[in-house]
Design an enzyme around this catalytic site. Structure first.
Site, PDB file in Angstrom:
ATOM      1  N   SER A 111      29.612  25.221 -29.468  1.00 18.42           N
ATOM      2  CA  SER A 111      29.652  23.634 -29.562  1.00 18.42           C
ATOM      3  C   SER A 111      28.212  23.194 -29.502  1.00 18.42           C
ATOM      4  O   SER A 111      27.928  21.968 -29.488  1.00 18.42           O
ATOM      5  CB  SER A 111      30.358  23.171 -28.354  1.00 18.42           C
ATOM      6  N   ALA A 170      46.091  29.346 -28.604  1.00 20.34           N
ATOM      7  CA  ALA A 170      46.884  29.610 -27.323  1.00 20.34           C
ATOM      8  C   ALA A 170      47.166  31.024 -26.942  1.00 20.34           C
ATOM      9  O   ALA A 170      47.014  31.313 -25.719  1.00 20.34           O
ATOM     10  CB  ALA A 170      48.397  28.646 -27.562  1.00 20.34           C
ATOM     11  N   THR A 350      26.692  23.197 -23.920  1.00 22.22           N
ATOM     12  CA  THR A 350      27.260  24.305 -23.652  1.00 22.22           C
ATOM     13  C   THR A 350      28.105  24.919 -25.121  1.00 22.22           C
ATOM     14  O   THR A 350      28.523  23.948 -25.832  1.00 22.22           O
ATOM     15  CB  THR A 350      28.295  24.337 -22.554  1.00 22.22           C
ATOM     16  N   THR A 352      31.138  27.723 -26.293  1.00 15.84           N
ATOM     17  CA  THR A 352      32.040  28.968 -26.126  1.00 15.84           C
ATOM     18  C   THR A 352      32.703  29.248 -27.558  1.00 15.84           C
ATOM     19  O   THR A 352      33.386  28.486 -28.125  1.00 15.84           O
ATOM     20  CB  THR A 352      33.261  28.417 -25.156  1.00 15.84           C
TER      21      THR A 352
HETATM   22  S1  HEL Z   1      35.566  24.503 -25.736  1.00 19.39           S
HETATM   23  C1  HEL Z   1      34.427  24.039 -24.561  1.00 19.39           C
HETATM   24  C2  HEL Z   1      33.054  24.464 -25.474  1.00 19.39           C
HETATM   25  N1  HEL Z   1      33.252  24.116 -26.608  1.00 19.39           N
HETATM   26  C3  HEL Z   1      34.495  23.853 -27.105  1.00 19.39           C
HETATM   27  C4  HEL Z   1      34.236  24.874 -28.327  1.00 19.39           C
HETATM   28  C5  HEL Z   1      32.910  24.978 -27.828  1.00 19.39           C
HETATM   29  N2  HEL Z   1      35.006  26.022 -28.501  1.00 19.39           N
HETATM   30  C6  HEL Z   1      36.220  26.455 -28.749  1.00 19.39           C
HETATM   31  O1  HEL Z   1      36.749  25.257 -28.949  1.00 19.39           O
HETATM   32  C7  HEL Z   1      36.686  27.837 -28.783  1.00 19.39           C
HETATM   33  C8  HEL Z   1      38.074  27.647 -28.196  1.00 19.39           C
HETATM   34  C9  HEL Z   1      38.394  29.237 -27.859  1.00 19.39           C
HETATM   35  C10 HEL Z   1      37.596  29.991 -27.211  1.00 19.39           C
HETATM   36  C11 HEL Z   1      38.328  31.406 -26.751  1.00 19.39           C
HETATM   37  C12 HEL Z   1      37.164  32.103 -26.069  1.00 19.39           C
HETATM   38  O2  HEL Z   1      37.199  32.183 -24.912  1.00 19.39           O
HETATM   39  O3  HEL Z   1      36.514  32.930 -26.771  1.00 19.39           O
HETATM   40  N3  HEL Z   1      39.399  31.191 -25.895  1.00 19.39           N
HETATM   41  C13 HEL Z   1      40.756  31.299 -26.078  1.00 19.39           C
HETATM   42  O4  HEL Z   1      41.200  31.601 -27.264  1.00 19.39           O
HETATM   43  C14 HEL Z   1      41.667  31.078 -24.766  1.00 19.39           C
HETATM   44  N4  HEL Z   1      43.090  31.267 -25.318  1.00 19.39           N
HETATM   45  C15 HEL Z   1      34.436  22.731 -24.247  1.00 19.39           C
HETATM   46  C16 HEL Z   1      34.287  25.150 -23.423  1.00 19.39           C
HETATM   47  C17 HEL Z   1      31.821  23.553 -24.543  1.00 19.39           C
HETATM   48  O5  HEL Z   1      31.435  24.007 -23.619  1.00 19.39           O
HETATM   49  O6  HEL Z   1      31.514  22.489 -25.170  1.00 19.39           O
HETATM   50  O7  HEL Z   1      31.800  25.436 -27.705  1.00 19.39           O
END
Ligand code: HEL
Length: 434
Positions: A111, A170, A350, A352
């Protein structure tokens, strides 16, 4: 000469320790190397008026990140005039061959891409091609069912559009495997979101949603008639000479020297999944860019230094509202603000994505910038601890308290303290994104 996928230049800048252990995977996993760059940079006195980074605290954070299950971790701190104040790595970039972590290598920034997309869109606002408080429907008729959603609502996560990734991931590994080779259109992703009712009235509440920045990508392409990749390149990457920053969607590979990412399965004790290769089409303009710490620090420093946006647009981007109830975390337009324990505010984003946790933050004057990355995800404990690199890098050592009674809140901070429970920033309450 150890010359793996990072090539000669990067290997030459790593410390002797990192070189020795790089060829021995078991040792490499334990490695903690301080890179000393030109001018004995670890002893460089920052000209930004901030305290020297607390390198002991940074070491402790790295130790905790590794103990928490990350294969590797790195931090790069850049100072005024762009010189490197400090680089530090621990562990490995690639578990298959034990290549040491490397601060020059590329990784998936997730992100943090949202800040790049925002800068492109705000430049288009500056040029009079789009207006912040105009309905998205004016530019993309029929894409969203609610015509009262404005461009600003997207950039501030206040549209009420459901985040379709809540459903998609999920189940962590099955969710990832189901999309890692897929190529989506923006419309398909928006349709997934619109299958759910709105989470709030437009403008009413801050609710982080990837859907917002997918619509931003669609908007950029509609207004410019160009792929977002071209806009990132022409407006940001080329002018700032960001040589390691690429938007390769829908290619699934990371070109050049890079860090491998390792996704943590939901099942306790299950082995990490190498998640390096994926199209990231589920994110696109919300999270599909690849970069490295030098480029990320340079981008955010240039942004805060007023080199990408007019003063008026930067003020818009910096117009913050709370993103939680802590009083220390805020969101502007595609930009986060964090107030650190020493009172300093830093600005950045940040990221992820599967296999990668990342942070890039800079001071308001852009004179000190910090990027940290750990090559795992779905491990909230590691992500929370990694965030403590910001405390170490910006706040330095806490002053010794004179007397216990006189101890000020800023002196009570502990940059390496691990909170009792991981902090899940911006995650919907019913979604376990570890
Ligand atoms: S989530 C957040 C972060 N952002 C958002 C975006 C990003 N990343 C995602 O939407 C990925 C979601 C799945 C990540 C996955 C993992 O940990 O690899 N998790 C799962 O599958 C859990 N079931 C708001 C944290 C941000 O910091 O802005 O990047």
């Amino acid at each position: 000469m150890v010359q793996g996928k990072f090539g000669k230049r990067a290997v030459m800048s790593a410390s002797v320790l990192a070189l020795v252990v790089a060829s021995v995977p078991a040792l490499a996993a334990q490695a903690q190397a301080t890179e000393t760059v030109a001018g004995n940079a670890t002893r460089h006195t920052p000209g930004d008026g901030l305290p020297q980074p607390d390198l002991d605290a940074l070491h402790q954070v790295f130790t905790q990140v590794m103990a928490g299950g990350a294969p590797g971790v790195m931090t790069r701190i850049d100072g005024d005039s762009g010189e490197t104040v400090h680089r530090e790595t621990a562990g490995v970039a690639d578990r298959s061959d034990g290549q040491a972590m490397n601060t020059d290598a590329r990784f998936r920034i997730g992100s943090i891409t949202k800040s790049f997309s925002t800068v492109v869109l705000l430049q288009l606002v500056q040029e009079g091609k789009v207006a912040l408080d105009t309905s998205v429907d004016t530019y993309l008729p029929g894409l969203l069912s609610d015509r009262t959603i404005t461009v600003r609502h997207l950039l501030t996560h206040r549209s009420g559009l459901w985040d379709y990734t809540n459903d998609m991931f999920a189940d962590t590994v099955p969710g990832f495997e189901a999309v890692r080779n897929k190529v989506f259109t923006y419309q398909e992703l928006v349709k997934l979101s619109l299958a759910h009712p709105a989470t709030a009235e437009p403008g009413a509440a801050y609710q982080y949603s990837n859907t917002n920045f997918v619509v931003v990508g669609a908007l950029i392409e509609k207004i410019t008639g160009q792929p977002v990749r071209t806009e990132y390149e022409q407006r940001i990457i080329d002018p700032l000479n960001l040589t390691s920053t690429v938007y390769v969607h829908p290619s699934a590979t990371i070109p050049g020297g890079h860090i491998n990412g390792y996704l943590t399965p939901d099942e306790a004790g299950a082995p990490l999944v190498d998640s390096t290769e994926q199209t990231l089409s589920w994110a696109q303009s919300a999270g599909a860019m690849v970069s490295n710490p030098r480029d990320l620090n340079r981008f955010f420093s240039a942004l805060m230094g007023g080199r990408l946006l007019s003063a008026g647009m930067l003020t818009e981007m910096l117009t913050m509202t709370p993103s939680d109830g802590t009083g220390t975390r805020f969101y502007g337009l595609g930009l986060r603000q964090r107030v650190l324990s020493c009172g300093i505010s830093v600005y950045g984003h940040t990221g992820t994505v599967q296999g990668y946790y990342s942070y890039v933050f800079t001071t308001r004057d852009g004179l000190r910038s910090v990027t940290s990355m750990a090559n795992t995800s779905n491990n909230g404990n590691v992500n929370t601890i990694l965030g403590n690199t910001l405390e170490a890098a910006f706040c330095g050592k806490a002053p010794a308290p004179k007397t216990p009674a006189a101890q000020a809140p800023s002196a009570q901070r502990s940059p390496t303290a691990t909170p009792s429970a991981p902090f899940y920033e911006d995650i919907a309450p019913n979604v376990a994104r570890r």
